[in-house]
Design a protein around this motif. Structure first.
Motif, short mmCIF file in Angstrom:
data_model
loop_
_atom_site.label_atom_id
_atom_site.label_comp_id
_atom_site.label_asym_id
_atom_site.label_seq_id
_atom_site.Cartn_x
_atom_site.Cartn_y
_atom_site.Cartn_z
N ILE A 1 0.85 -1.19 0.00
CA ILE A 1 0.00 0.00 0.00
C ILE A 1 0.88 1.24 0.00
O ILE A 1 2.03 1.20 0.46
N THR A 2 0.33 2.35 -0.52
CA THR A 2 1.13 3.57 -0.69
C THR A 2 0.38 4.80 -0.17
O THR A 2 0.10 5.73 -0.92
N PRO A 3 0.03 4.84 1.11
CA PRO A 3 -0.71 5.99 1.64
C PRO A 3 0.17 7.22 1.80
O PRO A 3 1.40 7.11 1.93
N ASN A 4 -0.45 8.40 1.81
CA ASN A 4 0.26 9.58 2.28
C ASN A 4 0.16 9.61 3.80
O ASN A 4 -0.47 8.75 4.42
N GLN A 5 0.78 10.61 4.43
CA GLN A 5 0.81 10.63 5.89
C GLN A 5 -0.59 10.79 6.48
O GLN A 5 -0.92 10.17 7.51
N ASP B 1 -0.17 -4.90 10.33
CA ASP B 1 -0.87 -5.99 11.01
C ASP B 1 -2.23 -6.28 10.36
O ASP B 1 -2.79 -7.37 10.55
N LEU B 2 -2.74 -5.31 9.61
CA LEU B 2 -4.01 -5.53 8.89
C LEU B 2 -3.83 -6.46 7.69
O LEU B 2 -4.79 -7.06 7.23
N GLY B 3 -2.59 -6.51 7.14
CA GLY B 3 -2.38 -7.38 5.99
C GLY B 3 -1.21 -7.03 5.09
O GLY B 3 -0.41 -7.91 4.76
N PRO B 4 -1.08 -5.77 4.65
CA PRO B 4 -0.02 -5.46 3.68
C PRO B 4 1.37 -5.57 4.31
O PRO B 4 1.62 -5.03 5.38
N LYS B 5 2.27 -6.25 3.63
CA LYS B 5 3.61 -6.47 4.17
C LYS B 5 4.60 -5.41 3.73
O LYS B 5 5.68 -5.27 4.33
N VAL B 6 4.25 -4.68 2.68
CA VAL B 6 5.15 -3.65 2.14
C VAL B 6 4.38 -2.34 2.09
O VAL B 6 3.24 -2.31 1.63
N MET B 7 5.03 -1.25 2.56
CA MET B 7 4.36 0.05 2.57
C MET B 7 5.31 1.14 2.10
O MET B 7 6.50 1.12 2.41
N LEU B 8 4.75 2.08 1.37
CA LEU B 8 5.42 3.34 1.06
C LEU B 8 4.54 4.45 1.59
O LEU B 8 3.35 4.52 1.23
N VAL B 9 5.08 5.30 2.44
CA VAL B 9 4.32 6.43 2.97
C VAL B 9 4.90 7.70 2.35
O VAL B 9 6.10 7.97 2.47
N THR B 10 4.05 8.48 1.70
CA THR B 10 4.50 9.67 0.98
C THR B 10 4.15 10.94 1.75
O THR B 10 3.33 10.92 2.68
N SER B 11 4.77 12.03 1.35
CA SER B 11 4.48 13.37 1.91
C SER B 11 4.59 13.39 3.42
O SER B 11 3.74 13.95 4.11
N VAL B 12 5.65 12.78 3.94
CA VAL B 12 5.82 12.69 5.39
C VAL B 12 6.56 13.92 5.91
O VAL B 12 7.65 14.26 5.43
N GLU B 13 5.97 14.57 6.90
CA GLU B 13 6.61 15.69 7.59
C GLU B 13 6.43 15.50 9.08
O GLU B 13 5.31 15.54 9.58
N ASP C 1 9.83 13.90 3.48
CA ASP C 1 10.33 12.53 3.59
C ASP C 1 9.40 11.53 2.92
O ASP C 1 8.18 11.72 2.85
N LEU C 2 10.02 10.46 2.45
CA LEU C 2 9.31 9.27 1.97
C LEU C 2 9.80 8.11 2.82
O LEU C 2 11.01 7.97 3.03
N ILE C 3 8.88 7.29 3.29
CA ILE C 3 9.23 6.19 4.19
C ILE C 3 8.72 4.87 3.59
O ILE C 3 7.56 4.78 3.19
N ALA C 4 9.59 3.87 3.54
CA ALA C 4 9.19 2.54 3.09
C ALA C 4 9.46 1.54 4.20
O ALA C 4 10.41 1.70 4.98
N SER C 5 8.63 0.51 4.24
CA SER C 5 8.78 -0.50 5.28
C SER C 5 8.46 -1.88 4.73
O SER C 5 7.52 -2.05 3.95
N ALA C 6 9.26 -2.85 5.15
CA ALA C 6 9.03 -4.25 4.79
C ALA C 6 9.83 -5.14 5.72
O ALA C 6 10.94 -4.78 6.13
N GLU C 7 9.25 -6.28 6.09
CA GLU C 7 9.94 -7.28 6.89
C GLU C 7 10.53 -6.71 8.17
O GLU C 7 11.64 -7.06 8.59
N GLY C 8 9.78 -5.81 8.81
CA GLY C 8 10.22 -5.27 10.09
C GLY C 8 11.30 -4.22 10.01
O GLY C 8 11.81 -3.77 11.04
N ARG C 9 11.65 -3.77 8.81
CA ARG C 9 12.68 -2.75 8.63
C ARG C 9 12.08 -1.52 7.93
O ARG C 9 11.10 -1.65 7.19
#
Length: 282
Positions: free
Chosen positions: A141-145, A171-183, A193-201
């Protein structure tokens, strides 16, 4: 790589499929676009023509593609703006159908709900559908902040807040995330900032903040991140590549003083970005 892209479309300008399809094609992806709405232009202009389609219209198009015997060759489904929960159900039905034929296919959901300063701007029922059905069904999933806050139920003010919110949503389901427009409070005033997360990192890319207000950038970066992740299966690589391309695209748009992103004029940014940024683990 073949991608089924189901989202809004405009004839003039670049949002929805009009923003997402060409960057994927420029990267060598075969895209099968299905439009959830077809408008003359983005609604931000204040007036537009066109119509919102319904779930059965989406299902009919998917059936037509299936009749060509090619759905088993679909490597992924990308969804964006959903005009109604009815359309959302049709999209999830398409995802299930593709997965039944190709279990390795990925579903990337850009959970379009709202944004800072605008609040929720989709129709009633869509935010709940995103949180309760679409997001749990997605691989990426690729939500903004703003959307991250809605999905997690938190108010993110620090990087640690963002990481906690990401964990809740994953925890809802998606294992990979990109969060955009982070301040956050750690983000310098002249940066975003742009933040990505996968496999606990978790990884971060910080880019200079640009002085422009355009629509469609979120649709483009979701598509870019999806393609780069699907090919590399590396969240930091996909983050760095997508961030470089979207920054170059927006920089060119800013320099031109354009109200619409320069998807065509700046197309080289999708394959050979003029700026590079390092994805740093945080």
């Amino acid at each position: 790589m073949n991608v089924l892209s189901i989202q809004s479309h405009v004839a003039y300008g670049h949002v929805g499929n009009a923003s997402a399809v060409f960057p994927m094609q420029r990267l060598g992806v075969e895209v099968w676009p299905i439009h959830t709405v077809q408008f003359s232009n983005h609604t931000g202009y204040g007036s537009w023509k066109g119509r919102v389609f319904d779930g059965p219209a989406i299902e009919d198009l998917v059936e037509g593609i299936a009749e060509r015997g090619v759905l088993e060759r679909c490597d992924g489904v990308l969804s964006g703006y959903m005009g109604s929960a009815d359309i959302g159900n049709a999209i999830l039905s398409a995802v299930a159908r593709v997965r039944s034929l190709n279990p390795d296919a990925l579903y990337c959901c850009d959970p379009v709900i709202g944004d800072v300063g605008r609040g929720i701007f989709v129709r009633p029922g869509v935010p709940e559908f995103m949180r309760e059905q679409a997001v749990p069904a997605a691989d990426i999933i690729t939500p903004n902040q703003f959307e991250l806050d809605y999905l997690s139920g938190l108010t993110t003010q620090s990087l640690d807040d963002v990481k906690r919110a990401i964990a809740i949503v994953q925890d809802l389901g998606p294992k990979v995330m990109l969060v955009t427009s982070v301040e956050t409070k750690e983000t310098p005033a002249d940066s975003v900032d742009l933040i990505a997360s996968a496999e606990g990192r978790t990884w971060q890319v910080r880019t200079p903040k640009l002085s422009l207000s355009v629509n469609g950038a979120g649709d483009a970066i979701a598509a870019l991140f999806f393609v780069h992740y699907a090919r590399s299966r590396s969240a930091p690589k996909a983050l760095a590549e997508a961030a470089a391309s979207i920054y170059g695209l927006l920089k060119r748009t800013e320099e031109a003083g354009s109200r619409e992103i320069l998807t065509i004029a700046a197309q080289d940014e999708f394959v050979t970005p003029s700026h590079r940024f390092e994805a740093v683990e945080v």
